[in-house]
Design a protein around this motif. Structure first.
Motif, PDB file in Angstrom:
ATOM      1  N   ILE A   9      -3.688  11.272 -32.948  1.00  0.00           N
ATOM      2  CA  ILE A   9      -5.069  10.891 -33.243  1.00  0.00           C
ATOM      3  C   ILE A   9      -5.077   9.706 -34.204  1.00  0.00           C
ATOM      4  O   ILE A   9      -5.785   8.716 -33.981  1.00  0.00           O
ATOM      5  N   LEU A  10      -4.271   9.792 -35.264  1.00  0.00           N
ATOM      6  CA  LEU A  10      -4.182   8.662 -36.189  1.00  0.00           C
ATOM      7  C   LEU A  10      -3.568   7.439 -35.523  1.00  0.00           C
ATOM      8  O   LEU A  10      -3.975   6.303 -35.777  1.00  0.00           O
ATOM      9  N   TYR A  11      -2.586   7.662 -34.659  1.00  0.00           N
ATOM     10  CA  TYR A  11      -1.944   6.583 -33.912  1.00  0.00           C
ATOM     11  C   TYR A  11      -2.999   5.772 -33.170  1.00  0.00           C
ATOM     12  O   TYR A  11      -3.055   4.554 -33.273  1.00  0.00           O
ATOM     13  N   TYR A  12      -3.864   6.448 -32.427  1.00  0.00           N
ATOM     14  CA  TYR A  12      -4.893   5.738 -31.666  1.00  0.00           C
ATOM     15  C   TYR A  12      -5.976   5.152 -32.561  1.00  0.00           C
ATOM     16  O   TYR A  12      -6.541   4.114 -32.253  1.00  0.00           O
ATOM     17  N   PHE A  13      -6.238   5.776 -33.692  1.00  0.00           N
ATOM     18  CA  PHE A  13      -7.187   5.210 -34.646  1.00  0.00           C
ATOM     19  C   PHE A  13      -6.667   3.870 -35.153  1.00  0.00           C
ATOM     20  O   PHE A  13      -7.381   2.867 -35.157  1.00  0.00           O
ATOM     21  N   TYR A  14      -5.405   3.834 -35.596  1.00  0.00           N
ATOM     22  CA  TYR A  14      -4.820   2.577 -36.070  1.00  0.00           C
ATOM     23  C   TYR A  14      -4.734   1.561 -34.949  1.00  0.00           C
ATOM     24  O   TYR A  14      -5.010   0.381 -35.156  1.00  0.00           O
ATOM     25  N   LEU A  15      -4.361   2.006 -33.778  1.00  0.00           N
ATOM     26  CA  LEU A  15      -4.261   1.123 -32.623  1.00  0.00           C
ATOM     27  C   LEU A  15      -5.594   0.433 -32.349  1.00  0.00           C
ATOM     28  O   LEU A  15      -5.655  -0.768 -32.120  1.00  0.00           O
ATOM     29  N   ARG A  16      -6.658   1.185 -32.375  1.00  0.00           N
ATOM     30  CA  ARG A  16      -7.984   0.625 -32.070  1.00  0.00           C
ATOM     31  C   ARG A  16      -8.523  -0.247 -33.202  1.00  0.00           C
ATOM     32  O   ARG A  16      -9.451  -1.015 -33.003  1.00  0.00           O
ATOM     33  N   ASN A  17      -7.945  -0.138 -34.382  1.00  0.00           N
ATOM     34  CA  ASN A  17      -8.430  -0.919 -35.517  1.00  0.00           C
ATOM     35  C   ASN A  17      -7.565  -2.122 -35.850  1.00  0.00           C
ATOM     36  O   ASN A  17      -7.837  -2.817 -36.824  1.00  0.00           O
ATOM     37  N   ILE A  18      -6.535  -2.377 -35.066  1.00  0.00           N
ATOM     38  CA  ILE A  18      -5.725  -3.578 -35.292  1.00  0.00           C
ATOM     39  C   ILE A  18      -6.551  -4.773 -34.816  1.00  0.00           C
ATOM     40  O   ILE A  18      -7.016  -4.806 -33.686  1.00  0.00           O
ATOM     41  N   LYS A  19      -6.741  -5.736 -35.701  1.00  0.00           N
ATOM     42  CA  LYS A  19      -7.540  -6.922 -35.383  1.00  0.00           C
ATOM     43  C   LYS A  19      -6.739  -8.186 -35.672  1.00  0.00           C
ATOM     44  O   LYS A  19      -5.910  -8.218 -36.577  1.00  0.00           O
ATOM     45  N   GLN A  20      -7.015  -9.220 -34.918  1.00  0.00           N
ATOM     46  CA  GLN A  20      -6.320 -10.494 -35.086  1.00  0.00           C
ATOM     47  C   GLN A  20      -6.701 -11.160 -36.402  1.00  0.00           C
ATOM     48  O   GLN A  20      -5.847 -11.700 -37.091  1.00  0.00           O
ATOM     49  N   ASN A  21      -7.961 -11.144 -36.757  1.00  0.00           N
ATOM     50  CA  ASN A  21      -8.459 -11.687 -38.030  1.00  0.00           C
ATOM     51  C   ASN A  21      -7.941 -13.087 -38.352  1.00  0.00           C
ATOM     52  O   ASN A  21      -7.443 -13.344 -39.441  1.00  0.00           O
ATOM     53  N   GLY A  22      -8.022 -13.983 -37.378  1.00  0.00           N
ATOM     54  CA  GLY A  22      -7.669 -15.381 -37.613  1.00  0.00           C
ATOM     55  C   GLY A  22      -6.183 -15.687 -37.600  1.00  0.00           C
ATOM     56  O   GLY A  22      -5.782 -16.833 -37.763  1.00  0.00           O
ATOM     57  N   ARG A  23      -5.351 -14.681 -37.396  1.00  0.00           N
ATOM     58  CA  ARG A  23      -3.905 -14.921 -37.360  1.00  0.00           C
ATOM     59  C   ARG A  23      -3.511 -15.518 -36.021  1.00  0.00           C
ATOM     60  O   ARG A  23      -4.232 -15.418 -35.038  1.00  0.00           O
TER      61      ARG A  23
END
Length: 191
Positions: free
Chosen positions: A88-102
């Motif tokens: 559950i945490l794995y998918y939470f982190y997965l869905r919250n990874i953002k590029q944020n200008g990188r």
């Protein structure tokens, strides 16, 4: 041992969180970098570097002399951290990874290293974490035919196009044109 002066020995953080399996993998890689006189003693150093918890964990295993090899130690450590993985945490982190200008590659590297085990997970992270709405629209338009390779191609093309557009922006072109005229005038004066 004098070769190791100023060298920071690897240390392992046993904090249970989604990156625990990745941390044990990195720790193993750092520990296996030792060669030469320490090669035969790496298992003892590995125990030392894992801290009190790692040593306590090792002491709970009933290992024969043959099993007290480094490969067995790594295998058991990896088995120990697997149950601590929380999907559950794995998918939470997965869905919250953002590029944020990188840069795209930096973003994808974080996604690969941190949380992903399946290619479709990386594809999802790319589609929903990338900054560009254009990339997201094109990827969604591909629907069930979208592959990781295709998603990367779309994102890289978009990133390259944005960089080229910035390089050819009117403010950059004026400076470049002025510099070219200036060089032309100087070369004509010399002849």
């Amino acid at each position: 041992m004098s070769d190791l002066i100023g060298f920071e020995s690897p240390k392992f953080d046993w904090t249970p969180e989604p990156g625990l399996a990745l941390r044990i993998k990195r720790f193993r890689q750092k520990s296996e970098l030792f060669d030469g006189p320490l090669k035969a003693r790496t298992s003892e150093h590995g125990l030392l570097w894992t801290g009190d918890y790692g040593l306590d964990l090792f002491n709970t295993w009933s290992l024969s002399c043959e099993e007290q090899k480094l490969d067995e130690y790594w295998k058991r450590c990896e088995e120990h951290v697997k149950p601590q993985s929380n999907h559950i945490l794995y998918y939470f982190y997965l869905r919250n990874i953002k590029q944020n200008g990188r840069a795209l590659n930096d973003f994808l590297t974080e996604a690969k290293l941190g949380y992903l085990s399946e290619p479709h997970d990386l594809t999802d992270a790319l589609v929903f974490g990338v900054d560009s709405d254009t990339v997201r629209k094109k990827c969604i338009a591909e629907a069930n035919h979208l592959t990781l390779k295709k998603a990367k191609e779309i994102a890289r093309t978009d990133e390259a196009t944005r960089q080229q557009l910035q390089a050819t922006a009117p403010s950059n072109v004026k400076r470049s044109g002025h510099n070219i005229r200036q060089l032309t005038t100087q070369s004509q004066r010399q002849h």
